[in-house]
Design a protein around this motif. Structure first.
Motif, PDB file in Angstrom:
ATOM      1  N   GLU A  19       0.666   2.201  -5.192  1.00  0.00           N
ATOM      2  CA  GLU A  19      -0.450   1.544  -5.880  1.00  0.00           C
ATOM      3  C   GLU A  19      -0.780   0.208  -5.231  1.00  0.00           C
ATOM      4  N   ALA A  20       0.238  -0.530  -4.796  1.00  0.00           N
ATOM      5  CA  ALA A  20       0.001  -1.816  -4.149  1.00  0.00           C
ATOM      6  C   ALA A  20      -0.708  -1.626  -2.807  1.00  0.00           C
ATOM      7  N   ALA A  21      -0.313  -0.589  -2.070  1.00  0.00           N
ATOM      8  CA  ALA A  21      -0.958  -0.315  -0.784  1.00  0.00           C
ATOM      9  C   ALA A  21      -2.403   0.110  -0.988  1.00  0.00           C
ATOM     10  N   LYS A  22      -2.670   0.900  -2.008  1.00  0.00           N
ATOM     11  CA  LYS A  22      -4.045   1.322  -2.309  1.00  0.00           C
ATOM     12  C   LYS A  22      -4.898   0.113  -2.690  1.00  0.00           C
TER      13      LYS A  22
END
Length: 143
Positions: A19-22
């Motif tokens: 989620e952080a990468a997205k």
């Protein structure tokens, strides 16, 4: 005989992004879109009229700040090559815009008179006269 499947091979399915990468990818793409809008906005506002040189300067400054932010994110986070190439190209355009803004600010009256003359020029001969008038109005060192 088939080679054994290597877990690091190209046929391995890519791991889904966290989620952080997205969120980071979305933020980079949004910054990139804002950067492109600022670069194109500065370019097209400059084409309108020299009296909007102040707005062009603001948009160019914003595009340089956004471009540096996107460039840092693209390199640090290893974003797509398209974003990196687009950012570098946009920063080159912004650098050229800085030069155009400086020249337009220094020779504001001459550029404004040339724009007014060339807008009313209906023939190539009239446009040539506008160019000659511009050349005569510039300092002798620039002719």
């Amino acid at each position: 005989m088939n080679p054994p499947n290597d877990s690091a091979g190209p046929q391995q399915a890519r791991q889904p992004l966290s989620e952080a990468a997205k969120a980071s990818l979305v933020k980079t793409h949004n910054l990139f879109r804002a950067f492109i809008v600022a670069v194109l906005g500065a370019f097209f506002v400059y084409q309108l009229d020299v009296t909007y040189v102040w707005l062009t300067a603001i948009l160019t400054a914003a595009s340089i700040v956004l471009g540096v932010m996107v460039l840092v994110r693209a390199i640090r986070l290893k974003e797509s090559k398209l974003v990196l190439f687009g950012t570098i190209s946009g920063l080159v355009v912004s650098a050229v815009m800085v030069l155009l803004i400086l020249v337009s600010a220094v020779f504001f009256n001459q550029v404004r008179d040339f724009q007014q003359c060339s807008r009313s020029a209906l023939t190539q001969q009239a446009l040539t006269q506008c160019q000659t008038q511009l050349q005569k109005s510039l300092p002798a060192q620039l002719r």
